[in-house]
Design a protein around this motif. Structure first.
Motif, short mmCIF file in Angstrom:
data_model
loop_
_atom_site.label_atom_id
_atom_site.label_comp_id
_atom_site.label_asym_id
_atom_site.label_seq_id
_atom_site.Cartn_x
_atom_site.Cartn_y
_atom_site.Cartn_z
N ASP A 75 0.93 2.81 3.74
CA ASP A 75 0.11 3.88 3.12
C ASP A 75 0.99 5.10 2.85
OD1 ASP A 75 -1.96 5.24 1.96
OD2 ASP A 75 -3.12 5.50 3.80
N HIS B 42 -6.08 0.42 5.73
CA HIS B 42 -5.75 1.47 6.73
C HIS B 42 -6.80 1.67 7.82
CE1 HIS B 42 -8.07 3.89 3.95
NE2 HIS B 42 -7.09 4.17 3.14
N HIS C 145 0.85 -1.20 0.00
CA HIS C 145 0.00 0.00 0.00
C HIS C 145 0.88 1.25 0.00
CE1 HIS C 145 -3.88 2.02 1.71
NE2 HIS C 145 -3.17 2.88 1.00
N HIS D 275 1.63 5.05 -2.34
CA HIS D 275 1.22 5.97 -3.40
C HIS D 275 2.47 6.66 -3.94
CE1 HIS D 275 -3.07 5.69 -2.12
NE2 HIS D 275 -2.51 5.47 -0.95
N LYS E 185 -8.67 -0.93 -6.24
CA LYS E 185 -9.09 -0.21 -5.03
C LYS E 185 -10.24 0.71 -5.38
CE LYS E 185 -7.63 2.79 -1.18
NZ LYS E 185 -6.67 3.76 -0.63
N PHE F 84 -0.42 2.44 -6.36
CA PHE F 84 -1.72 2.51 -7.03
C PHE F 84 -1.57 3.17 -8.39
CE2 PHE F 84 -2.53 2.15 -2.58
CZ PHE F 84 -3.54 1.21 -2.54
ZN ZN Z 1 -3.49 4.82 0.64
#
Ligand code: ZN
Ligand code: URP
Ligand code: ZN
Ligand code: ZN
Length: 475
Positions: free
Chosen positions: A319, A243, A62, A64, A155, A97
């Motif tokens: 995250d 998360h 996870h 970004h 997602k 992502f």
């Molecule tokens: Zn995220």
């Protein structure tokens, strides 16, 4: 004899997998583990692992990277800096992502992201597709075709204007995912409640970063978690609740499991060691901790720790969603200082994920070494179709290894993390345990906090179906 049995032997370390802890050498040829045993023969290259733990490379499922984030806002990491930071933190695979922007097809989104990543990665990567525009073409044609090509996860968001899907759209996307046999990650927060509260806070003049937290309460996360699980139950398809920040959302996960739903749960470092009070720091410094869901309180931290211990959570991910604090493009913009509404959501954390869990989890006795490996590597590989190529130390697996010094004491500081952000939310935190060497498919790629080989060694990984899709009820 001049011919060596192996390209490389990792010698003298303590191997840790999700199942075992034992002393052995690892023989590597052509990037794969080909032997595990005591006193393996000579090799062209020997890597000394005496006194170190040898673990499967971290898999952060996870993160970004280079994601478009709104007007005037620029994510602080491109694929080079994002994967460099991951590598310095002991990871060999990350899963960023790939955002479908409204009006684009999934193919168009993929083309852009592959172009950004190609030749720039220090670790292996694989994309989750974010579906923001579930057109009949996306659901009926693209999802099944892409699933066959190894894009086996997507997602969806229940929050963020422009990204969030309505319930009927979520249901249609889940139903399409069931047909294409893709696993769906869901960001669970009630957008309507949050927008209402943001309006109320602004009307009351409560525009400081702290009110990011008060406008995204636990009830908004719990409600959306319950709704996501119900929608998944209605079409009978597995989902991942990502998360998770608090006990009430965890209870929804546990109840769905008791009903027999196939699901996975994820939490992140920020919910273990940060609280909403961090958003209340002076001089707009609180903006450094703005992420969604927001960090909560001590009780929620304890709950998340217990979820890592008792199996409510399968995954521990960063995250990582980095923005600079200072302008340009970061959190401290004119607009952001006018209202928390405009502060981009997300914090960096891909480099600090493993040390924080090791120090606060293993060293304190909350979790054992096997659980550490499961939560940081093995379960990610199983859930997202990479196991046993990734996520374990076994004959036939990729030789992705993190050599970990369990006694190395470090004070976390931004300069060591290799990312593009100009701060870390964990600045000054003292940890014990740090990665000292990393092998990616048999090559030594990181040593003592420095990438040894250049960027571009990371590959794109097509994936198989999730273990949850293949009928397993848990990882
Ligand atoms: Zn995220
Ligand atoms: O605040 C966060 N977590 N930003 C990243 C996007 C997301 O929701 O995962
Ligand atoms: Zn020799
Ligand atoms: Zn999210």
């Amino acid at each position: 004899m001049t011919a060596h049995s192996f390209d490389t032997v990792v010698r003298g370390g303590t191997i840790v997998t999700a199942a075992d802890v034992y002393q052995a050498d690892i023989g590597i040829t052509d990037g794969k583990i080909v032997a595990i045993g005591r006193d393996l023969q000579e090799a062209a290259t020997t890597i000394d692992a005496t006194g170190l733990l040898v673990m499967p490379g971290g898999i952060d499922s996870h993160v970004h990277i280079a994601q478009p984030s709104g007007e005037g806002i620029v994510m602080a990491d491109d694929f080079e800096s994002g994967t460099r930071s991951a590598l310095l933190g002991g990871n060999t695979t990350v899963m960023p992502f790939c955002l479908q922007q409204k009006g684009d097809t999934l193919r168009e989104a993929l083309k852009k992201y592959h172009a950004l990543a190609e030749g720039n990665c220090f670790t292996d990567i694989s994309f989750h597709m974010i579906v923001s525009d579930p057109t009949p073409h996306v659901l009926g044609q693209e999802m099944p075709a892409l699933a066959e090509e190894g894009y086996t996860s997507i997602k969806v968001f229940m929050t963020y204007e422009g990204l969030r899907l309505r319930d009927d759209e979520i249901l249609a996307t889940l139903d399409a995912a069931k047909r294409s046999r893709q696993v769906v990650l869901v960001h669970c927060e009630n957008e309507d409640a949050i927008r209402y509260l943001i309006g109320r806070r602004e009307a009351d003049g409560d525009t400081a970063p702290y009110h990011h937290a008060t406008s995204r309460p636990i009830a908004a996360e719990r409600e959306a978690t319950h709704r996501a699980l119900s929608l998944a139950e209605i079409v009978d398809t597995p989902i991942v609740i990502v998360h998770v920040s608090n006990r009430e959302a965890m209870e929804e996960i546990s109840r769905a499991r008791l009903r027999g739903q196939k699901i996975a749960g994820e939490t992140c470092p920020q919910y273990l060691v940060l609280t909403a009070d961090d958003l209340d720091l002076e001089d707009f410094e609180g903006a450094k901790f703005v992420c969604s869901p927001p960090p909560r309180d001590k009780e929620s931290q304890d709950a998340c720790w217990s979820g890592l211990e008792n199996g409510v959570f399968d995954l521990y991910s960063s995250d990582h969603c980095p923005f600079r604090f200072d302008d340009p493009g970061g959190k401290k913009t004119e607009k952001g200082m006018q209202s928390f509404r405009w502060i981009p959501n997300g914090i960096p954390g891909v480099a600090t994920r493993l040390p924080i869990l090791f120090s606060e989890g293993v060293k304190t006795g909350r979790i054992d070494l096997n659980r550490f490996v499961a939560l940081t590597s093995t379960n990610h590989a199983k859930l997202y179709g990479l196991y046993p190529q990734k996520g374990t130390i076994a004959v036939g697996s990729d030789a992705d290894l993190t050599l970990w010094d369990p006694e190395l004491r470090k004070t976390i500081t931004n300069d060591d993390l290799g990312h593009g952000a100009d701060y870390t939310p964990y600045e000054g935190m003292e940890v014990t345990g740090w990665p000292v060497k990393v092998l990616l498919r048999g090559d030594l790629v990181m040593e003592k906090g420095v990438p040894v080989l250049g960027k571009g060694r990371g590959r794109y990984l097509p994936r198989k179906r999730s273990n949850l899709i293949n009928g397993e009820t848990s990882l």
